[in-house]
Motif scaffolding. Structure first.
Motif, PDB file in Angstrom:
ATOM      1  N   LEU A  44       5.857  -1.934 -11.312  1.00 55.35           N
ATOM      2  CA  LEU A  44       5.458  -2.255 -12.564  1.00 55.35           C
ATOM      3  C   LEU A  44       4.048  -1.977 -12.850  1.00 55.35           C
ATOM      4  O   LEU A  44       3.377  -1.473 -13.945  1.00 55.35           O
ATOM      5  N   TRP A  45       3.203  -1.878 -11.782  1.00 54.71           N
ATOM      6  CA  TRP A  45       1.744  -1.421 -11.856  1.00 54.71           C
ATOM      7  C   TRP A  45       1.119  -0.751 -10.407  1.00 54.71           C
ATOM      8  O   TRP A  45       2.014  -0.808  -9.561  1.00 54.71           O
ATOM      9  N   PHE A  46       0.213   0.026 -10.555  1.00 54.97           N
ATOM     10  CA  PHE A  46      -0.424   0.725  -9.639  1.00 54.97           C
ATOM     11  C   PHE A  46      -1.731   0.935  -9.772  1.00 54.97           C
ATOM     12  O   PHE A  46      -2.298   1.014 -10.710  1.00 54.97           O
ATOM     13  N   GLN A  47      -2.424   0.906  -8.475  1.00 60.53           N
ATOM     14  CA  GLN A  47      -3.940   1.131  -8.422  1.00 60.53           C
ATOM     15  C   GLN A  47      -4.048   2.437  -7.532  1.00 60.53           C
ATOM     16  O   GLN A  47      -3.418   2.494  -6.609  1.00 60.53           O
ATOM     17  N   ILE A 106      -4.493   7.265  -1.870  1.00 60.13           N
ATOM     18  CA  ILE A 106      -3.997   6.196  -1.321  1.00 60.13           C
ATOM     19  C   ILE A 106      -4.078   4.917  -2.628  1.00 60.13           C
ATOM     20  O   ILE A 106      -5.186   4.849  -3.273  1.00 60.13           O
ATOM     21  N   GLY A 107      -3.283   3.932  -2.419  1.00 65.17           N
ATOM     22  CA  GLY A 107      -3.256   2.968  -3.459  1.00 65.17           C
ATOM     23  C   GLY A 107      -2.440   1.664  -3.180  1.00 65.17           C
ATOM     24  O   GLY A 107      -2.058   1.639  -2.130  1.00 65.17           O
ATOM     25  N   THR A 108      -2.226   1.239  -4.258  1.00 61.61           N
ATOM     26  CA  THR A 108      -1.437  -0.151  -4.351  1.00 61.61           C
ATOM     27  C   THR A 108      -0.613   0.174  -5.237  1.00 61.61           C
ATOM     28  O   THR A 108      -0.868   0.144  -6.346  1.00 61.61           O
ATOM     29  N   ILE A 109       0.642  -0.662  -4.954  1.00 63.04           N
ATOM     30  CA  ILE A 109       1.827  -0.781  -6.060  1.00 63.04           C
ATOM     31  C   ILE A 109       2.210  -2.314  -6.121  1.00 63.04           C
ATOM     32  O   ILE A 109       1.982  -2.964  -5.227  1.00 63.04           O
ATOM     33  N   TYR A 110       2.490  -2.570  -7.360  1.00 63.56           N
ATOM     34  CA  TYR A 110       3.216  -3.817  -7.406  1.00 63.56           C
ATOM     35  C   TYR A 110       4.380  -3.967  -8.252  1.00 63.56           C
ATOM     36  O   TYR A 110       4.627  -3.535  -9.151  1.00 63.56           O
ATOM     37  N   VAL A 111       5.301  -4.674  -7.271  1.00 65.28           N
ATOM     38  CA  VAL A 111       6.809  -4.454  -7.670  1.00 65.28           C
ATOM     39  C   VAL A 111       7.297  -5.861  -8.214  1.00 65.28           C
ATOM     40  O   VAL A 111       6.979  -6.796  -7.927  1.00 65.28           O
ATOM     41  N   GLY A 112       7.998  -5.738  -9.490  1.00 68.49           N
ATOM     42  CA  GLY A 112       8.643  -7.120  -9.868  1.00 68.49           C
ATOM     43  C   GLY A 112       9.816  -6.976 -10.667  1.00 68.49           C
ATOM     44  O   GLY A 112      10.154  -5.681 -10.901  1.00 68.49           O
ATOM     45  N   ALA A 113      10.192  -7.828 -11.240  1.00 70.73           N
ATOM     46  CA  ALA A 113      11.600  -7.867 -12.076  1.00 70.73           C
ATOM     47  C   ALA A 113      11.263  -8.749 -13.218  1.00 70.73           C
ATOM     48  O   ALA A 113      11.014 -10.202 -13.062  1.00 70.73           O
ATOM     49  N   HIS A 114      11.537  -8.001 -14.537  1.00 72.83           N
ATOM     50  CA  HIS A 114      11.645  -8.706 -15.536  1.00 72.83           C
ATOM     51  C   HIS A 114      13.227  -9.572 -15.667  1.00 72.83           C
ATOM     52  O   HIS A 114      14.066  -9.054 -15.273  1.00 72.83           O
ATOM     53  N   PRO A 115      13.210 -10.579 -16.504  1.00 69.79           N
ATOM     54  CA  PRO A 115      14.439 -11.232 -16.688  1.00 69.79           C
ATOM     55  C   PRO A 115      15.500 -10.294 -16.897  1.00 69.79           C
ATOM     56  O   PRO A 115      15.564  -9.557 -17.899  1.00 69.79           O
ATOM     57  N   GLY A 116      16.592 -10.396 -16.156  1.00 68.64           N
ATOM     58  CA  GLY A 116      17.806  -9.607 -16.450  1.00 68.64           C
ATOM     59  C   GLY A 116      17.578  -8.167 -16.065  1.00 68.64           C
ATOM     60  O   GLY A 116      18.744  -7.312 -16.169  1.00 68.64           O
ATOM     61  N   PRO A 120     -10.574  -0.338  -9.392  1.00 67.63           N
ATOM     62  CA  PRO A 120      -9.774  -1.762  -9.417  1.00 67.63           C
ATOM     63  C   PRO A 120      -9.033  -1.608 -10.689  1.00 67.63           C
ATOM     64  O   PRO A 120      -8.163  -2.829 -10.834  1.00 67.63           O
ATOM     65  N   ARG A 121      -8.981  -0.655 -11.483  1.00 68.46           N
ATOM     66  CA  ARG A 121      -8.109  -0.870 -12.921  1.00 68.46           C
ATOM     67  C   ARG A 121      -6.847  -0.662 -12.688  1.00 68.46           C
ATOM     68  O   ARG A 121      -6.458   0.297 -11.584  1.00 68.46           O
ATOM     69  N   MET A 122      -5.875  -1.548 -12.902  1.00 66.43           N
ATOM     70  CA  MET A 122      -4.170  -1.371 -12.719  1.00 66.43           C
ATOM     71  C   MET A 122      -3.809  -0.342 -13.947  1.00 66.43           C
ATOM     72  O   MET A 122      -4.029  -0.714 -15.035  1.00 66.43           O
ATOM     73  N   ILE A 123      -2.977   0.350 -13.356  1.00 66.28           N
ATOM     74  CA  ILE A 123      -2.293   1.475 -14.376  1.00 66.28           C
ATOM     75  C   ILE A 123      -0.863   0.963 -14.414  1.00 66.28           C
ATOM     76  O   ILE A 123       0.021   0.614 -13.738  1.00 66.28           O
ATOM     77  N   ARG A 144       0.767  -1.268   0.022  1.00 71.65           N
ATOM     78  CA  ARG A 144      -0.042   0.063  -0.126  1.00 71.65           C
ATOM     79  C   ARG A 144       0.848   1.215  -0.003  1.00 71.65           C
ATOM     80  O   ARG A 144       2.068   1.169   0.384  1.00 71.65           O
ATOM     81  N   PHE A 145       0.496   2.492  -0.605  1.00 76.71           N
ATOM     82  CA  PHE A 145       1.256   3.556  -0.540  1.00 76.71           C
ATOM     83  C   PHE A 145       0.183   4.722  -0.235  1.00 76.71           C
ATOM     84  O   PHE A 145      -0.985   4.489  -0.446  1.00 76.71           O
ATOM     85  N   THR A 146       0.732   5.941   0.048  1.00 76.42           N
ATOM     86  CA  THR A 146      -0.096   7.139   0.350  1.00 76.42           C
ATOM     87  C   THR A 146       0.888   8.264  -0.419  1.00 76.42           C
ATOM     88  O   THR A 146       1.838   8.215  -0.297  1.00 76.42           O
ATOM     89  N   THR A 147       0.331   9.345  -0.780  1.00 74.41           N
ATOM     90  CA  THR A 147       0.899  10.321  -1.342  1.00 74.41           C
ATOM     91  C   THR A 147      -0.207  11.691  -1.810  1.00 74.41           C
ATOM     92  O   THR A 147      -1.222  11.488  -1.432  1.00 74.41           O
ATOM     93  N   THR A 148       0.491  12.694  -1.919  1.00 75.52           N
ATOM     94  CA  THR A 148      -0.523  13.987  -2.243  1.00 75.52           C
ATOM     95  C   THR A 148      -0.124  14.175  -3.784  1.00 75.52           C
ATOM     96  O   THR A 148       1.093  14.269  -4.119  1.00 75.52           O
TER      97      THR A 148
END
Length: 660
Positions: A110-113, A94-104, A118-121, A81-85
């Motif tokens: 990578l995404w956030f809501q 207030i929202g959610t971030i999704y962190v990942g790593a592509h090969p190499g 519900p839409r992923m950006i 979860r994250f918060t910002t102004t």
């Protein structure tokens, strides 16, 4: 939207089932065609590398669907979860971030809501990996650099399309779109949502006003620059296959275009979104206006050195450090304090004296890969004497300052440090700056106050209230006042001892009497100092509280003391996986220190890996920092000292030593 750094909570890995559901929802929301095994789609081709590194998909699912899911959400994806102004009114988001790593690649957002939507950006990192995921619009490069990169929205007159082509039919109002410049027309650099039906706009946009796309994220904001242990975004590629570019004649067409600032902005433009109008201006003869935006500064890439060049640079930097020490100091050791730790060697002797100051010159790029093997190499050159300590750490015991390599060394010119660019008030630091440069705990002053709440046994004879908080000095003063008000207590055996009256005998010493109390009751007298300590040390009489204050220690009216004695920062030196030694730091939060900001600084100062994770056995939200090696001196004497922490507030436990 992310001009200011978001506050990100703890990352937690996504379960495989949740990751598949999210990936399937993304496929549905963005209408991504699922490639078949016989007819591979562009998205499948972009996901080939990800599919190759992932595990074999279940037999019930086609391999193409699995690789598409991995390309959108890699196996290692975590969420938080994250918060910002955002905006001129500093609206809380207030929202959610999704962190990942592509090969190499390293881990990125990578995404956030945002909010309850519900839409992923997608971020630009996801778009660079998944061609044609969203519609790609275009605008001149100077619009990207001067407006969009500073948080502005994209105005209708700023849109550009190839002559004779049509707008992307998916670019409808509310749709997520990407924006690219003209020079790198296949590389998305900005993400937003359509404020109008862009697909219905005509060919001639001159004279039109209003916002076309509202900005959400761009290459250069805080989401782009976020990394788990440091900051700094990844440079955009020069070109990407699969994204629709512009016709070749656009390069010559923009030479006849002129930048006009929209003076009349519609109300509600957020983030100072100034419009850009591109109009034909054949009559203009001003060469600066004709070429504005097309003549872009070329980025000069620093050529990557060979491993031998990096090795030689490290040895020369070591000789430079010895030469400088002999010039600036005197004595047998020329200012060095032995033994020298590996972290001090890298951070204070090597890094400041490298001929080239760029990311290619670090210990990981050498043939030794770590400081221990580098010290062993210098030992073979007979420049120093080293020793392996218990726990696997190698330290420098002595240096040969009379070696021919040191005596004959000729210093070279060191690169000048780059001056820091001044930032406007309220603006965050650039993404390329180190995270601890903006750490609010650096330079803070901390005061710890010990307070007490007294028992009803002492009220109101000694102190007036059992709900107020009193310091130790106030309690001592109350005892002194009580004795002065009862002169019959003094006398007989000197002023240092007093007689016991019924109040002192019953309410003070009679509360859980100790052997010393029993002896005092038997003699009928007690020392003044012993009486004061007896009252403060007995938790039945004085319940301990503490208050940790940052800054002005007098401004405590709005702060609420916490029960119990003051906390301590815990340093634990432990062995991990055999002989590897690590230092674990916990309980930083009560001292206003963010472990997420301390870890990058320790990684640099200690020249070793540092990680942040959930404190084992601690309540959610408490973190621990683990750094390689025994780093207690650097942590206590440098990192914590810069944050106002007194060494007395640090508890050190060395678990590498055997039990006695």
């Amino acid at each position: 939207m992310f001009k200011k750094r978001p506050e990100i909570k703890n990352l937690s890995p996504l379960r495989s089932s949740d990751r598949r559901k999210l990936a399937d929802q993304i496929i549905k929301d963005y209408d991504i065609p699922v490639p078949s095994s016989s007819e591979p789609a562009p998205a499948e081709e972009a996901a080939t590398a990800a599919a190759a590194s992932s595990s074999s998909p279940p037999s019930s699912q086609p391999a193409t669907l699995s690789s598409l899911r991995n390309s959108l959400l890699p196996d290692s994806t975590s969420s938080a979860r994250f918060t910002t102004t955002s905006g001129p009114n500093q609206t809380l988001l207030i929202g959610t971030i999704y962190v990942g790593a592509h090969p190499g690649q390293d881990e990125r957002i990578l995404w956030f809501q945002v909010g309850k939507a519900p839409r992923m950006i997608p971020t630009v990192y996801t778009l660079w990996q998944n061609p044609d995921l969203v519609p790609l619009l275009h605008t001149p490069d100077f619009v990207v650099e001067q407006k969009l990169a500073h948080g502005s929205d994209l105005m209708v007159p700023g849109l550009v399309k190839a002559r004779g082509s049509a707008w992307d039919a998916r670019a409808k109002k509310g749709a997520v779109v990407a924006v690219a410049g003209l020079r790198r027309d296949t590389v998305p650099m900005w993400v937003g949502t359509c404020d109008v039906d862009v697909c219905r706009l005509g060919n001639d946009l001159r004279g039109q006003k209003g916002v076309a796309v509202k900005g959400l994220h761009w290459a250069g904001d805080e989401v782009w620059g976020w990394r788990p242990l440091s900051s700094g975004g990844r440079e955009a590629p020069e070109a990407l296959e699969g994204w629709p570019g512009l016709a070749e004649d656009m390069t010559s067409a923009i030479k006849d275009m002129k930048l006009e600032d929209e003076e009349d902005q519609e109300e509600g433009d957020a983030d100072d979104g100034g419009g850009m109008a591109l109009t034909n201006n054949n009559a203009s003869k001003d060469p600066q206006k004709q070429t504005r935006g097309s003549d872009l500064a070329e980025v000069v890439d620093v050529p990557e050195p060979t491993t031998k060049e990096v090795d030689d640079a490290f040895v020369q930097a070591f000789l430079f450090a010895l030469h400088k020490a002999k010039v600036d100091n005197s004595g047998p050791h020329y200012g060095f304090d032995f033994p020298i730790q590996p972290s001090y060697l890298i951070s204070s002797m090597i890094q400041p004296h490298l001929r080239h100051q760029n990311p290619h010159y670090n210990i990981k790029k050498t043939s030794w890969k770590n400081a221990k093997k580098f010290i062993k190499h210098l030992d073979k050159l007979r420049l120093l004497k080293s020793k392996d300590r218990s726990g696997g750490e190698t330290v420098i015991l002595d240096i040969d300052f009379d070696d021919a390599q040191v005596v004959n060394f000729r210093p070279y010119t060191l690169p000048k440090p780059k001056p820091k660019e001044a930032t406007a008030a309220g603006e965050p630091d650039s993404a390329a700056s180190s995270s601890f440069s903006s750490d609010p705990s650096v330079g803070q002053k901390i005061t710890i106050q010990n307070l007490y709440r007294v028992s009803s046994k002492l009220v109101p004879t000694l102190l007036p209230s059992k709900t107020d908080f009193y310091s130790g000095a106030q309690i001592a003063a109350a005892v002194k006042t009580y004795i002065e008000q009862h002169p019959d207590l003094v006398g007989g055996q000197g002023a240092s001892s007093i007689k016991l009256d019924p109040f002192l005998a019953n309410n003070v010493l009679g509360s859980n009497p100790t052997p010393d109390d029993q002896r005092a009751l038997a003699t009928g007298r007690i020392m003044r100092g012993a009486l004061q300590r007896r009252i403060v040390d007995d938790s039945n009489l004085c319940q301990p509280y503490h208050l940790i204050v940052r800054g002005d220690s007098n401004n405590t009216s709005e702060k609420k003391p916490k029960s119990g004695p003051p906390p301590q920062i815990h340093l634990s030196i432990e062995k991990r996986t055999g002989t590897k030694v690590v230092t674990k730091i916990t309980n930083l939060e009560p001292f206003f220190i963010d472990p997420q900001l301390v870890a990058p600084e320790l990684q640099k100062k200690c020249a070793g890996s540092a990680s942040v994770g959930q404190l084992t056995g601690g309540r959610p939200g408490l973190l621990e920092v683990v750094v390689q090696g025994d780093q207690r001196k650097i942590i206590i004497g440098d990192v914590l000292a810069r944050r106002g922490v007194d060494p007395r507030w640090v508890d050190v436990v060395d678990k590498t030593k055997g039990k006695k």
